[in-house]
Design a protein around this motif. Sequence first.
Motif, PDB file in Angstrom:
ATOM      1  N   HIS A 112       0.807  -1.219   0.000  1.00 13.24           N
ATOM      2  CA  HIS A 112       0.000   0.000   0.000  1.00 13.24           C
ATOM      3  C   HIS A 112       0.841   1.271   0.000  1.00 13.24           C
ATOM      4  CE1 HIS A 112      -2.896   3.064   1.365  1.00 13.24           C
ATOM      5  NE2 HIS A 112      -3.765   2.322   0.685  1.00 13.24           N
ATOM      6  N   GLY A 113       1.924   1.277   0.751  1.00 12.71           N
ATOM      7  CA  GLY A 113       2.741   2.480   0.885  1.00 12.71           C
ATOM      8  C   GLY A 113       3.391   2.951  -0.394  1.00 12.71           C
ATOM      9  N   ILE A 114       3.569   2.061  -1.367  1.00 13.90           N
ATOM     10  CA  ILE A 114       4.225   2.475  -2.614  1.00 13.90           C
ATOM     11  C   ILE A 114       3.229   2.666  -3.765  1.00 13.90           C
ATOM     12  CG2 ILE A 114       6.399   1.356  -1.985  1.00 13.90           C
ATOM     13  CD1 ILE A 114       5.619  -0.794  -4.157  1.00 13.90           C
ATOM     14  N   GLN A 120      -4.381   4.215  -4.809  1.00 14.59           N
ATOM     15  CA  GLN A 120      -4.782   3.885  -3.434  1.00 14.59           C
ATOM     16  C   GLN A 120      -6.275   4.084  -3.258  1.00 14.59           C
ATOM     17  OE1 GLN A 120      -2.360   6.251  -0.792  1.00 14.59           O
ATOM     18  NE2 GLN A 120      -0.591   4.903  -0.975  1.00 14.59           N
ATOM     19  N   GLN A 121      -6.805   5.172  -3.814  1.00 18.14           N
ATOM     20  CA  GLN A 121      -8.248   5.431  -3.726  1.00 18.14           C
ATOM     21  C   GLN A 121      -9.033   4.399  -4.525  1.00 18.14           C
ATOM     22  OE1 GLN A 121      -8.617   9.425  -5.157  1.00 18.14           O
ATOM     23  NE2 GLN A 121      -7.828  10.351  -3.273  1.00 18.14           N
ATOM     24  N   VAL A 122      -8.570   4.111  -5.739  1.00 20.47           N
ATOM     25  CA  VAL A 122      -9.230   3.112  -6.580  1.00 20.47           C
ATOM     26  C   VAL A 122      -9.230   1.761  -5.874  1.00 20.47           C
ATOM     27  CG1 VAL A 122      -9.021   1.799  -8.745  1.00 20.47           C
ATOM     28  CG2 VAL A 122      -8.720   4.289  -8.746  1.00 20.47           C
ATOM     29  N   PHE A 123      -8.080   1.414  -5.299  1.00 22.59           N
ATOM     30  CA  PHE A 123      -7.958   0.115  -4.636  1.00 22.59           C
ATOM     31  C   PHE A 123      -8.921   0.000  -3.453  1.00 22.59           C
ATOM     32  CE2 PHE A 123      -5.785  -2.568  -1.390  1.00 22.59           C
ATOM     33  CZ  PHE A 123      -6.071  -3.780  -1.998  1.00 22.59           C
ATOM     34  N   GLN A 128     -13.298  -2.965  -1.423  1.00 21.62           N
ATOM     35  CA  GLN A 128     -14.559  -2.843  -0.691  1.00 21.62           C
ATOM     36  C   GLN A 128     -15.722  -3.453  -1.472  1.00 21.62           C
ATOM     37  OE1 GLN A 128     -15.758   1.240  -0.003  1.00 21.62           O
ATOM     38  NE2 GLN A 128     -17.134   0.668   1.660  1.00 21.62           N
ATOM     39  N   HIS A 129     -15.738  -3.254  -2.777  1.00 19.64           N
ATOM     40  CA  HIS A 129     -16.839  -3.736  -3.613  1.00 19.64           C
ATOM     41  C   HIS A 129     -16.488  -5.005  -4.397  1.00 19.64           C
ATOM     42  CE1 HIS A 129     -19.209  -0.216  -2.606  1.00 19.64           C
ATOM     43  NE2 HIS A 129     -18.149   0.526  -2.842  1.00 19.64           N
ATOM     44  N   ASP A 130     -15.323  -5.561  -4.096  1.00 21.22           N
ATOM     45  CA  ASP A 130     -14.867  -6.832  -4.673  1.00 21.22           C
ATOM     46  C   ASP A 130     -15.021  -6.859  -6.193  1.00 21.22           C
ATOM     47  OD1 ASP A 130     -13.790  -9.354  -4.800  1.00 21.22           O
ATOM     48  OD2 ASP A 130     -15.417 -10.350  -3.725  1.00 21.22           O
ATOM     49  N   TRP A 131     -14.391  -5.874  -6.831  1.00 16.38           N
ATOM     50  CA  TRP A 131     -14.499  -5.751  -8.283  1.00 16.38           C
ATOM     51  C   TRP A 131     -14.058  -7.017  -9.001  1.00 16.38           C
ATOM     52  CZ3 TRP A 131     -12.052  -0.321  -9.608  1.00 16.38           C
ATOM     53  CH2 TRP A 131     -12.867   0.694  -9.072  1.00 16.38           C
TER      54      TRP A 131
END
Length: 193
Positions: A112-114, A120-123, A128-131
């Motif tokens: 996550h940090g890189i 990060q927002q997309v992820f 959350q919505h299990d794309w």
Amino acid sequence: MNYLAHAYLSFNDQSLTVGNMIADYVKGKHWQEYAPGIQQGIQLHRAIDSFTDTHPVTLAARDYFQPSCGRYSAVFIDIVYDHFLATDTTIFTDQTLATFSQQTYATIARHHGILPPVFQQVFHYMRQHDWLYNYRLMDGIYKSFSGIVHRAKYLEAQTDAPFGVLEKHYEQLAAHYRTFFPELVAYVKTYPH
């Protein structure tokens, strides 16, 4: 190809997975700032996109979306291909897709940090919505299409237009996937990394 295919075509290599997933959010020469394995994933993503975008089968598949979606037809085909990958019983069952999706999210979360800030927002929403899993479901595809229509600056089509194309030409598009995807897998397996 969209997120599911890029994750799958990393063949469980964590660095390739991260690079493959973030590539669209790494602009210019910034890819050189990452560790070598992630750099390879970014380059692999770009090679996959180039192979896909120029392949005659993909160009034929886009023709179904061209009248209502114009230049966005390529984006819709990427999602359609992910749907057919998610439902491809030679690759995934319901359970194995669910497991693969969670493993992919865990891999990305460990890095996550890189991750580029926008990714990060997309992820966050992706997980959350299990794309990745929801590409299997028509409702998931409808939501993906809705997101594109909502964000697209020059797309006048309503969400129902591209979804209607998918429903009307479902079997033809599935046949395009079945022809194209094995060739893409073979290409990736011979790609240097």
